[in-house]
Design a protein around this motif. Structure first.
Motif, PDB file in Angstrom:
ATOM      1  N   ASP A 191       0.804  -1.220   0.000  1.00  0.00           N
ATOM      2  CA  ASP A 191       0.000   0.000   0.000  1.00  0.00           C
ATOM      3  C   ASP A 191       0.838   1.272   0.000  1.00  0.00           C
ATOM      4  O   ASP A 191       0.332   2.350   0.294  1.00  0.00           O
ATOM      5  CB  ASP A 191      -0.947  -0.018   1.190  1.00  0.00           C
ATOM      6  CG  ASP A 191      -1.995  -1.102   1.031  1.00  0.00           C
ATOM      7  OD1 ASP A 191      -2.941  -0.885   0.255  1.00  0.00           O
ATOM      8  OD2 ASP A 191      -1.839  -2.163   1.640  1.00  0.00           O
ATOM      9  N   ALA A 198       3.158   3.479  -2.539  1.00  0.00           N
ATOM     10  CA  ALA A 198       3.498   3.679  -3.945  1.00  0.00           C
ATOM     11  C   ALA A 198       4.734   4.571  -4.058  1.00  0.00           C
ATOM     12  O   ALA A 198       5.058   5.334  -3.145  1.00  0.00           O
ATOM     13  CB  ALA A 198       2.338   4.326  -4.684  1.00  0.00           C
ATOM     14  N   GLY A 233       4.081  -1.349  -3.713  1.00  0.00           N
ATOM     15  CA  GLY A 233       2.898  -0.770  -4.336  1.00  0.00           C
ATOM     16  C   GLY A 233       3.179  -0.279  -5.747  1.00  0.00           C
ATOM     17  O   GLY A 233       4.228  -0.572  -6.325  1.00  0.00           O
ATOM     18  N   PRO A 234       2.257   0.473  -6.330  1.00  0.00           N
ATOM     19  CA  PRO A 234       2.448   1.005  -7.680  1.00  0.00           C
ATOM     20  C   PRO A 234       3.778   1.741  -7.818  1.00  0.00           C
ATOM     21  O   PRO A 234       4.168   2.495  -6.923  1.00  0.00           O
ATOM     22  CB  PRO A 234       1.260   1.965  -7.848  1.00  0.00           C
ATOM     23  CG  PRO A 234       0.214   1.403  -6.936  1.00  0.00           C
ATOM     24  CD  PRO A 234       0.949   0.849  -5.758  1.00  0.00           C
ATOM     25  N   LEU A 294      -3.614   8.352  -7.191  1.00  0.00           N
ATOM     26  CA  LEU A 294      -3.399   7.051  -6.537  1.00  0.00           C
ATOM     27  C   LEU A 294      -4.112   6.998  -5.182  1.00  0.00           C
ATOM     28  O   LEU A 294      -4.741   5.998  -4.834  1.00  0.00           O
ATOM     29  CB  LEU A 294      -1.901   6.808  -6.337  1.00  0.00           C
ATOM     30  CG  LEU A 294      -1.077   6.443  -7.569  1.00  0.00           C
ATOM     31  CD1 LEU A 294       0.407   6.400  -7.206  1.00  0.00           C
ATOM     32  CD2 LEU A 294      -1.505   5.093  -8.141  1.00  0.00           C
ATOM     33  N   ALA A 331      -7.976   6.969  -5.551  1.00  0.00           N
ATOM     34  CA  ALA A 331      -8.469   5.685  -6.067  1.00  0.00           C
ATOM     35  C   ALA A 331      -8.179   4.543  -5.109  1.00  0.00           C
ATOM     36  O   ALA A 331      -8.439   3.381  -5.440  1.00  0.00           O
ATOM     37  CB  ALA A 331      -7.830   5.399  -7.432  1.00  0.00           C
ATOM     38  N   HIS A 332      -7.617   4.868  -3.939  1.00  0.00           N
ATOM     39  CA  HIS A 332      -7.280   3.864  -2.923  1.00  0.00           C
ATOM     40  C   HIS A 332      -6.300   2.819  -3.465  1.00  0.00           C
ATOM     41  O   HIS A 332      -6.328   1.654  -3.046  1.00  0.00           O
ATOM     42  CB  HIS A 332      -8.548   3.174  -2.393  1.00  0.00           C
ATOM     43  CG  HIS A 332      -9.553   4.132  -1.830  1.00  0.00           C
ATOM     44  ND1 HIS A 332      -9.338   4.867  -0.676  1.00  0.00           N
ATOM     45  CD2 HIS A 332     -10.769   4.522  -2.303  1.00  0.00           C
ATOM     46  CE1 HIS A 332     -10.386   5.637  -0.437  1.00  0.00           C
ATOM     47  NE2 HIS A 332     -11.278   5.453  -1.418  1.00  0.00           N
ATOM     48  N   ARG A 333      -5.468   3.230  -4.384  1.00  0.00           N
ATOM     49  CA  ARG A 333      -4.404   2.341  -4.858  1.00  0.00           C
ATOM     50  C   ARG A 333      -3.214   2.357  -3.917  1.00  0.00           C
ATOM     51  O   ARG A 333      -2.314   1.531  -4.040  1.00  0.00           O
ATOM     52  CB  ARG A 333      -3.956   2.774  -6.270  1.00  0.00           C
ATOM     53  CG  ARG A 333      -5.041   2.649  -7.336  1.00  0.00           C
ATOM     54  CD  ARG A 333      -5.354   1.183  -7.607  1.00  0.00           C
ATOM     55  NE  ARG A 333      -4.175   0.416  -7.957  1.00  0.00           N
ATOM     56  CZ  ARG A 333      -3.637   0.374  -9.169  1.00  0.00           C
ATOM     57  NH1 ARG A 333      -4.198   1.043 -10.152  1.00  0.00           N
ATOM     58  NH2 ARG A 333      -2.562  -0.347  -9.402  1.00  0.00           N
ATOM     59  N   ALA A 334      -3.200   3.290  -3.011  1.00  0.00           N
ATOM     60  CA  ALA A 334      -2.114   3.383  -2.035  1.00  0.00           C
ATOM     61  C   ALA A 334      -2.594   4.209  -0.856  1.00  0.00           C
ATOM     62  O   ALA A 334      -3.519   5.014  -0.980  1.00  0.00           O
ATOM     63  CB  ALA A 334      -0.881   4.020  -2.669  1.00  0.00           C
TER      64      ALA A 334
END
Length: 363
Positions: free
Chosen positions: A104, A106, A160-161, A182, A185-188
């Motif tokens: 989590d 990025a 993470g990303p 990011l 969008a809750h990507r991290a």
């Protein structure tokens, strides 16, 4: 989106304390470059990748990768004076240093083109070798643009990303926009966002010729990294600053860059809901006169003079320029808690950008 920690590796020195002192004293760093006849440059003093990072995995590591890896490590280790080591209060997603890594977290790293020196060396070896494929395999990873970001992830276990943004001087401001997406969008839950640039013979050669050779080019190098978290996420580390707004615009050939930046500033201030008269500091990169013209038209002299433009002090640091500009604001955060700060960037490829931060309390 809050900034809770930062690190800076610059011609002022290896730590953020060195950076803050250099900015405070407005100390020029230009010096003759060893092996470059008469060439002045602004290099990170005494920075040797194998000395700083050790011998393991650094035999073929290029300079920009080493700068990035060191700066990311500094923000994770909490060695940056700007504050680090806090992370999420729930203790989730932390490594053995007590800092955020894992799935989590990025990484968004800005660059111009990666390491120009590594690319040219690799191409030369293919052209001058007995056969085109008689090249050193170990240097191939160093010749790609995302080498630095990949090495940062590997060495610091950031899972993470992982993103490389080729944005020139405005790379870190583009990185803020990418980091915000990011997080939204809750990507991290944490984004390490920064940029790095190296000084090299190849970069000097290219920069001098791409600018027409009308004047000596003072180049610098460095790296800076920020730790970004959502504003609503509770952390044990106080916020150093809040990113209120970032806006970019393309000024194609024939367009007045001063007018383009003026329009960008108006839009950025509007999105941040900040009046120009309330801005505590408004700082350019010090690399383009058009930036100063646009800022002078909007902000009073007091706001313009509070923080120095870095260009005359540490040269053109390329992709690291806007990241180090943000670090300049953070280094002075304790002087005006709650005050808005504006930074701008103009890249030679026509990209203009501006950001508004609201300063928090320094550690």
């Amino acid at each position: 989106m809050n900034i809770t920690a930062w690190s800076a590796l610059s011609p002022f020195g290896h730590t953020s304390a060195d950076f803050a002192a250099g900015v405070r004293d407005r100390r020029p760093t230009a010096a003759p470059v060893l092996g470059e006849d008469g060439q002045q440059g602004c290099l990170v003093p005494g920075f040797e990748p194998r000395t700083v990072l050790g011998k393991k995995g650094t035999r073929d590591m290029n300079r920009v990768t080493a700068l990035a890896v060191t700066s990311v490590g500094a923000v994770l280790d909490g060695s940056a004076d700007g504050g680090a080591g806090g992370g999420s209060t729930d203790g989730w997603g932390t490594d053995d240093r007590g800092t955020d890594t894992g799935l989590d977290t990025a990484l968004v790293l800005g660059t111009t083109t990666g390491s120009v020196q590594s690319m040219t060396d690799f191409t030369r070896s293919s052209l001058t070798g007995e056969r085109p494929y008689d090249v050193e395999p170990g240097v191939i990873p160093n010749s790609v643009m995302n080498c630095a970001a990949a090495q940062c992830a590997i060495r610091h276990r950031i899972q993470g990303p992982n993103t490389t943004l080729a944005g020139g001087r405005a790379a870190a401001l583009l990185g803020l926009l990418y980091a915000r997406r990011l997080l939204r969008a809750h990507r991290a839950r944490t984004v390490l966002c920064g940029a790095a640039e190296e000084y090299s013979h190849a970069r000097t050669w290219l920069e001098a010729r791409s600018r027409g050779g009308s004047a000596p080019v003072l180049l610098g190098e460095g790296a800076a990294v920020l730790r970004l978290v959502p504003a609503e996420l509770p952390t044990s580390t106080p916020s150093l600053a809040t990113v209120l707004a970032v806006h970019t615009r393309h000024a194609p050939p024939g367009c007045d860059p001063t007018e383009a930046l003026h329009t960008t500033l108006i839009e950025t201030l509007s999105r941040a809901r900040v009046a120009a008269a309330d801005v505590w500091s408004a700082t350019s990169s010090g690399l383009e006169a058009t930036e100063d013209d646009a800022l002078d038209a909007l902000f009073p002299r007091q706001a313009r003079d509070r923080l120095p433009a870095l260009g005359p002090l540490i040269g053109d640091t390329g992709a690291a320029a806007s990241a180090l500009q943000i670090a300049t604001v953070l280094a002075a955060a304790g002087q005006a808690p709650g005050g808005p700060a504006v930074i701008t960037s103009v890249d030679g490829q026509g990209l203009v950008a501006a950001a508004v931060l609201r300063l928090g309390k320094a550690h």
